[in-house]
Write an enzyme that holds these catalytic residues in place. Structure first.
Site, PDB file in Angstrom:
ATOM      1  N   TYR A 125       0.838  -1.213   0.000  1.00 24.52           N
ATOM      2  CA  TYR A 125       0.000   0.000   0.000  1.00 24.52           C
ATOM      3  C   TYR A 125       0.871   1.260   0.000  1.00 24.52           C
ATOM      4  CZ  TYR A 125      -3.446   3.418   1.666  1.00 24.52           C
ATOM      5  OH  TYR A 125      -4.251   4.524   1.811  1.00 24.52           O
ATOM      6  N   LYS A 129       1.538   4.186  -3.022  1.00 23.09           N
ATOM      7  CA  LYS A 129       1.354   5.606  -2.728  1.00 23.09           C
ATOM      8  C   LYS A 129       2.648   6.382  -2.988  1.00 23.09           C
ATOM      9  CE  LYS A 129      -2.953   5.727  -1.251  1.00 23.09           C
ATOM     10  NZ  LYS A 129      -4.001   6.488  -1.978  1.00 23.09           N
TER      11      LYS A 129
END
Length: 220
Positions: A125, A129
């Site tokens: 994750y 990002k």
């Protein structure tokens, strides 16, 4: 400040809803274009909802003829179904939006990322990002603001069990997050929306505002 034309992506999300409400009430905003998959039950004289497939975002390039773009797109791997689908939403759509913003010389591109975002992270994750942040700077407009919240507090349409568990554990300890730990405090979606508006308008932080949100502004 002259009245601005604004584009928002992800207005149906937790932060997006809060942000949209504030933009519509703001007298300095002339119009708000909202790109959505499905029409929202919101009506306002200066709101223009445009139904789109984000896979074909380039088809909406004409709607990027605005002063400011707010990008609140984001999902979870669980909701996306696969890592590739998650990457498509949290990386590809955002970077594509930044490219279109540059093409039409948008003054300011503001986007929500995540605390700890890093393209070299071992956590998927945060890695995605981080890659998104890196590439919107490479391919996006001259001024970019990245807002990196910790866990968000607010009523979601979908269930996120892991986040809910973390919030239950951390929320009671929120007052004890001081100094360098402030940025790890769970924070409400409304506060994130307020911070994005503050960054867009270049306002100074109010003295009685004790919330800390990690923000990075880059100007080429």
């Amino acid at each position: 400040m002259s009245k601005k034309k604004v584009l928002i992506l992800g207005a149906s999300g937790l932060v997006g809803q809060q942000l949209l409400g504030r933009l519509l009430k703001d007298e300095t905003i002339e119009s708000v274009i909202s790109l959505v998959r499905n029409p929202m039950k919101v009506s306002h004289p200066k709101l223009y909802q445009v139904t789109t497939q984000f896979e074909k975002l380039a088809d909406q390039r004409g709607n990027f003829k605005v002063d400011v773009v707010f990008c609140c797109l984001g999902t979870t791997i669980k909701n996306a179904g696969t890592k590739s689908a998650f990457r498509r939403c949290d990386y590809y759509y955002v970077v594509e939006a930044a490219k279109l913003a540059k093409e039409y010389r948008v003054d300011h591109f503001l986007v929500i990322s995540a605390l700890g975002a890093n393209p070299d992270s071992t956590f998927f994750y945060k890695q995605i990002k981080g890659e998104m942040e890196r590439d919107i700077y490479l391919y996006g407009p001259a001024k970019i603001t990245i807002v990196r919240p910790s866990l968000l507090i607010g009523a979601r349409d979908e269930k996120r069990p892991f986040e809910e568990l973390c919030l239950k554990v951390l929320k009671p300890f929120r007052p004890f997050f001081y100094g360098p730990l402030k940025k790890y405090r769970p924070i409400s979606a409304s506060k994130i929306a307020e911070e994005m508006i503050r960054q867009f308008k270049g306002r100074k932080k109010e003295k009685n505002n004790d919330d800390h949100i990690e923000v990075i502004t880059m100007v080429k």
